[in-house]
Scaffold this active site. Structure first.
Site, PDB file in Angstrom:
ATOM      1  N   ARG A 275       0.856  -1.184   0.000  1.00  0.00           N
ATOM      2  CA  ARG A 275       0.000   0.000   0.000  1.00  0.00           C
ATOM      3  C   ARG A 275       0.893   1.235   0.000  1.00  0.00           C
ATOM      4  O   ARG A 275       1.499   1.561   1.010  1.00  0.00           O
ATOM      5  CB  ARG A 275      -0.877  -0.033   1.254  1.00  0.00           C
ATOM      6  CG  ARG A 275      -2.098   0.870   1.222  1.00  0.00           C
ATOM      7  CD  ARG A 275      -2.783   0.890   2.575  1.00  0.00           C
ATOM      8  NE  ARG A 275      -1.985   1.590   3.571  1.00  0.00           N
ATOM      9  CZ  ARG A 275      -2.133   1.443   4.889  1.00  0.00           C
ATOM     10  NH1 ARG A 275      -3.037   0.605   5.369  1.00  0.00           N
ATOM     11  NH2 ARG A 275      -1.380   2.122   5.714  1.00  0.00           N
ATOM     12  N   HIS A 279      -3.707   4.441   4.873  1.00  0.00           N
ATOM     13  CA  HIS A 279      -4.957   3.687   4.843  1.00  0.00           C
ATOM     14  C   HIS A 279      -6.018   4.518   4.132  1.00  0.00           C
ATOM     15  O   HIS A 279      -6.801   4.011   3.323  1.00  0.00           O
ATOM     16  CB  HIS A 279      -5.365   3.367   6.275  1.00  0.00           C
ATOM     17  CG  HIS A 279      -6.803   2.981   6.444  1.00  0.00           C
ATOM     18  ND1 HIS A 279      -7.326   1.804   5.947  1.00  0.00           N
ATOM     19  CD2 HIS A 279      -7.836   3.621   7.041  1.00  0.00           C
ATOM     20  CE1 HIS A 279      -8.610   1.748   6.247  1.00  0.00           C
ATOM     21  NE2 HIS A 279      -8.943   2.834   6.908  1.00  0.00           N
ATOM     22  N   TYR A 287       3.567   4.860  10.690  1.00  0.00           N
ATOM     23  CA  TYR A 287       3.923   3.597  11.346  1.00  0.00           C
ATOM     24  C   TYR A 287       4.605   2.629  10.390  1.00  0.00           C
ATOM     25  O   TYR A 287       5.051   1.564  10.796  1.00  0.00           O
ATOM     26  CB  TYR A 287       2.645   2.955  11.916  1.00  0.00           C
ATOM     27  CG  TYR A 287       1.499   3.006  10.935  1.00  0.00           C
ATOM     28  CD1 TYR A 287       0.549   4.034  10.998  1.00  0.00           C
ATOM     29  CD2 TYR A 287       1.384   2.074   9.913  1.00  0.00           C
ATOM     30  CE1 TYR A 287      -0.472   4.126  10.070  1.00  0.00           C
ATOM     31  CE2 TYR A 287       0.370   2.158   8.981  1.00  0.00           C
ATOM     32  CZ  TYR A 287      -0.560   3.177   9.069  1.00  0.00           C
ATOM     33  OH  TYR A 287      -1.580   3.266   8.140  1.00  0.00           O
TER      34      TYR A 287
END
Lengths: 357, 320, 324
Positions: A275, A279, A287
């Site tokens: 990714r 998100h 992170y």
């Protein structure tokens, strides 16, 4: 009213580095070779759709969202474009797909238009849900696209039902059902997989394992290293494929579609990918160890494919550049159209709950 | 190697399990039990062998066919009968039926009717054991049908990721009510599930109580020592029908006959004879003892009163 | 003195309880390394360690189930639903396992299930729901909904200390919009007690969550029209503070109920029935309701605006009731 943005703070970043475990990197490095049975037009179309997907999503995440023109959240599949495209390009008109939020290319291949998708993201009446739902929560039954819900994994039992219906009515159609690594932890995923497999429904299950579910890395999601291993519980083949290699994905899905159409039941294809964004648009992914972004940038599916096409004389450099220009122009037009689409009438809130017959 | 006491105990528990459930069935026929009855006839070795293998402080969460587990962990036949009869003195004060009873002091957690729901709960118990360094193992059961449920998946996956000391016993008895395994399970290779979740897997003849006992000891040790959860697949057969001895018309007769010849009591008796371990006369004595115990329990439970209607109220919330 | 936001108040409440009682721990998605999607658990992983701040797979049912199991073993878990909408995935564990446990076999389940509820943030149908009534309808559970930073902190502490399963519904719209000075010392807000936000002698409105602010805004306007509106913040939906509600109805004789939850099956119907049964003689007018319509929460701003109750709805309802 924007959804809350997360601000970076140094202490959190440091902790993220300390605590983030090593992401397993056992992706098979399959040499990109000429895949049999792909027509010349398909080679071109796959690049075109990947480029269009990237341009559309960049426009949404990196421009429109920052300009405050998007209503609500944004979830793109940056870096994962090969998966939706290479799989969905093989579907027939009567097939059905149940995509995830990271499969924009699949939506486009099924004929959903960038301009109505943009209208959807902007909450306009010409969006696919008439403003009732947002971002990638959209579909079109006429084009065989069933929208997912936020409860990830819920689409799997639904896919099972579609497949069973096809089988019961002796249709030769197939179902492509997409989800990420995180969704496979959900109970509904399990129940749907088991039902689909025991019924030998004509389904291809495609997992985009992009290594993170929001901030949760794979080894906090499951105790096995590969999602494909979960296939053992359902007695179906579980394949691992380089999700950033459009030809490798194409090949694996082709075999799985053949299996499904021939009555041999489902296959689980795990596409290893990454990714390349947060998100959602408001997540800076602090992170994620920086080194992983750098590593996967080198495996960008579009760059790799372009290089392959040029090296094998399938497309010329100027054709590739023209494709990019075309995509930009198409999205420009789509944005302009979408911005002109009006917002829905407030009272429309009350419509469409039940059948109006 | 099992000691004389252990060999004796296993026989006692198996026989008590069988005798008690036979009595439950006849009490139901006689109209003494208002609710449904689902016995573990043919599967007693699983309940007895697994629960007998646990340590004193371990936790067990029995499911609907684990009467033996309740007995081994200290629930008296009279309590189980009172529960079935709905008496006010039952472990749930008449509020629940069948085997849905528990007592944290005896290390037993009560199930609900939703199959699979115990798996996450027991994963949480095991999680607490790990967090608090209690060194205990939490064990529960699931059927082949139950293993297709969402909670089975989420619970086992969570337990695996967190590497908690949980033992999950999958009783593969061929049927989920009237649905054969081949019709409800996409893969009939249940042991392969262990690999699908990344946990240790053990496969065992569920009708051999010694094998069940020994395997559970190994699985529990693995879990207890930080190896993470263990899945034990126990192959067995439900010879008493789903909810009654005649309620098995959909099971092919040959299958029932084949499994009856492998009845767990018979298998164990053969084992005891072959090794000269517990003689037939001793076994008869145990049978007498068990019969007397069940008779007394039935009489006692029968003599208890049904609860007053008003006792339906209260106990919903914590009362200071 | 500094002002503490509603969100920060929840965070403080949880933090203080975790300091105070080592049995308390959090489990949920992205609660550890990310600090929670809304940052409610920011900093907790570093302070309390990965055993007490557990990042779970996407498994709402197992999150709640594991919380139940851990509670049986004497721990005090706080299970987070990243958006309260996902609580539906854990419905069976909550209603069949947790809620009935004490009643059936005497084993209490001291867990807290918490998450952000409510709309007004362009969240769409799956990030804006108010699911309280599925759980108010389930005996054995408690359901609370704070509207102020003070209550958010006091109620989360009360919920954590409660011996029964508590569904703690935070309102995401209030997270950073509501703030006040909080006392330094430890305090709790008892579950089952409503709060009179604005005393009044004309008529009463019963409400909770983000709607409390709507009611207060309307009250400020209504007083200019000679309607003195008493605003009661229920805070607890189960158990309901019947005493405070009925006292107010007896005093003012006119009452309406305001909630963001949809109409049919919303708590307004339940409270209305209670009022009719118990203090009918005191009423000088019907018990009216202002609620969202019976649709999913829509996403596009004009649709969502239509969906959510407005100040004008409150004004009109009050005027209508005043005419009786």
């Amino acid at each position: 009213m924007k959804s809350d943005r997360i601000r970076k703070t140094t202490p959190r970043r440091t902790v993220a580095r300390k605590l983030a475990p090593e992401v397993p990197n056992d992706i098979p490095h399959v040499a990109v070779a000429a895949a049999p049975g792909i027509e010349p037009a398909t080679y071109r179309e796959m690049l075109r759709f990947m480029v269009l997907t990237r341009e559309l999503e960049d426009r949404i995440e990196r421009k429109l969202y920052r300009q405050g023109k998007i209503v609500g959240g944004v979830y793109v599949g940056r870096g994962q474009e090969a998966i939706g495209v290479a799989s969905c390009i093989q579907t027939e008109p009567e097939d059905v797909i149940l995509p995830s939020h990271r499969d924009m290319g699949a939506f486009l291949i099924r004929g959903m238009s960038p301009r109505r998708i943009l209208a959807q993201y902007m909450g306009r009446v010409d969006g696919y849900t008439r403003g009732r739902d947002g971002n990638m929560h959209m579909g079109d039954l006429d084009r065989g696209v069933i929208p997912f819900v936020s409860m990830l994994g819920d689409n799997v039992p639904v896919a099972a039902g579609v497949g069973i219906a096809f089988r019961n009515r002796k249709k030769p159609h197939v179902v492509l059902c997409y989800f990420g690594d995180g969704a496979t932890s959900r109970g509904d995923w399990h129940e749907g997989m088991n039902l689909a497999c025991v019924q030998k429904a004509p389904i291809v299950f495609i997992c985009n394992n992009n290594q993170y579910a929001y901030s949760t890395p794979l080894d906090f999601q499951m105790a096995v290293k590969n999602v494909a291993q979960r296939a053992l519980a359902y007695g179906i083949p579980g394949e691992i494929v380089d999700g950033n290699d459009v030809l490798a994905v194409h090949e694996a899905v082709r075999r799985a579609i053949d299996r499904a159409r021939s009555g041999f039941g489902p296959t689980l294809i795990e596409c290893k990918t990454f990714r390349m964004t947060g998100h959602s648009a408001h997540d800076d992914a602090g992170y994620v160890p920086e080194v992983l972004f750098k590593e996967w940038e080198l495996k960008d599916p579009i760059s790799r494919y372009r290089q392959y096409l040029v090296e094998h004389g399938i497309l010329r450099q100027d054709e590739i550049e023209a494709m990019q220009t075309d995509a930009v122009r198409e999205i420009d037009g789509a944005v302009e159209w979408a911005e002109k689409s009006p917002y829905p009438e407030p009272e429309d809130c009350l419509n469409g709950v039940y059948s109006e017959k | 190697m099992l000691t004389k006491t252990q060999l004796h105990d296993l026989y006692y528990w198996l026989l008590l399990n069988r005798t008690l459930e036979d009595r439950i069935v006849s009490l139901r026929r006689a109209g003494e039990i208002p609710g449904a009855v689902q016995t573990s006839r043919g599967q007693e070795a699983v309940s007895v062998g697994t629960s007998y293998a646990l340590e004193k402080d371990d936790i067990v969460a029995p499911l609907l066919r684990n009467t033996g587990s309740l007995l081994v962990r200290g629930f008296k036949p009279e309590e189980i009968l009172a529960q079935y009869m709905g008496k006010g003195t039952s472990p749930t004060r008449g509020r629940d039926c069948a085997l849905r009873m528990g007592d944290l002091k005896r290390g037993v957690v009560a199930s609900s009717s939703s199959l699979g729901s115990l798996v996450p709960v027991v994963a949480g118990i095991a999680l607490a054991s790990r967090m608090r360094r209690l060194g205990i193992v939490a064990l529960t059961y699931i059927g082949d049908g139950g293993s297709e449920t969402s909670d089975f998946h989420e619970g086992l996956n969570l337990a695996a990721v967190q590497k908690v000391p949980m033992v999950l016993v999958l009783e593969e008895n061929g049927w989920a009510f009237s649905t054969p395994v081949s019709a409800h399970a996409a893969s009939t290779d249940f042991l392969a599930r262990a690999h699908a979740y990344g946990v240790a897997g053990f496969e065992v003849d569920g009708n051999d109580v010694v094998e069940v006992y020994e395997t559970t000891r190994r699985a529990a040790e693995h879990a207890r020592n930080g190896g993470g959860p263990a899945l034990i697949v126990a192959h067995t057969m439900r010879t008493g029908g789903d909810s009654g001895p005649h309620d098995a018309w959909f099971v092919p007769k040959e299958a029932v006959e084949r499994w009856k010849s492998r009845d767990p009591l018979r298998v164990y008796e053969q084992y005891l004879d072959d090794g000269g371990l517990v003689a037939a006369e001793e076994r008869s004595r145990i049978a007498e003892q068990v019969r007397a115990e069940v008779d007394a329990a039935a009489a006692l439970a029968g003599s208890r009163l049904l609860p007053d209607g008003i006792q339906a109220l209260g106990g919903v919330y914590h009362e200071i | 003195m500094s002002q503490t936001t509603y969100l920060e108040a929840i965070r403080q409440g949880i933090w203080e309880e975790m300091e105070r009682d080592e049995r308390v721990f959090i489990l949920g998605e992205d609660v550890g390394r990310y600090g929670g999607a809304f940052k409610v658990s920011a900093g907790m992983l570093e302070r309390f360690g990965p055993e007490r701040v557990l990042d779970t797979p996407i498994s709402e049912s197992a999150i709640v189930g594991a919380a139940i199991g851990a509670a049986y073993m004497g721990l005090r878990p706080i299970a987070e639903m990243q958006f309260i909408d996902f609580i539906s995935c854990a419905f069976d564990q909550i209603t069949n396992f947790a809620a009935k446990s004490r009643y059936r076999w005497g084993a209490g389940v001291p867990i807290v299930i918490r998450g952000p509820s409510g709309g007004g943030v362009h969240g769409g149908p799956f990030h804006s729901q108010n699911p309280e009534m599925y759980f108010v309808h389930t005996p054995g559970l408690k359901v609370v909904s704070p509207s102020t930073a003070y209550d958010a902190k006091g109620l989360i502490k009360a919920a954590i200390r409660d011996e029964d399963p508590v569904i703690y519904l935070e309102h995401k719209f209030l997270y950073r919009r509501v703030k006040e000075e909080l006392p330094a010392e430890d305090y709790i807000v008892p579950i089952g007690k409503a709060a009179i936000r604005r005393p009044g002698t004309g008529m009463t409105v019963l409400t909770y969550g983000a709607m409390v602010y709507l009611a207060l805004e309307a009250a400020a306007e209504l007083v200019k029209e000679g309607i003195d509106l008493e605003v009661i913040d229920l805070r607890s939906l189960l158990p309901l503070d019947k005493e405070t509600v009925l006292e107010s109805v007896k005093k003012n004789s006119k009452v309406f109920i305001l909630h963001e939850d949809t109409r049919t099956g919303g708590i307004a119907g339940e409270i209305s029935a209670v009022i009719c049964e118990e203090v009918f003689e005191y009423l000088d007018g019907p018990v009216l309701r202002i609620t969202a319509p019976d649709t999913p929460v829509p996403y596009s701003p004009p649709l969502e605006e239509f969906f959510l109750p407005k100040v004008s709805d409150v004004m009109n309802t009050a005027r209508r009731l005043a005419s009786y």
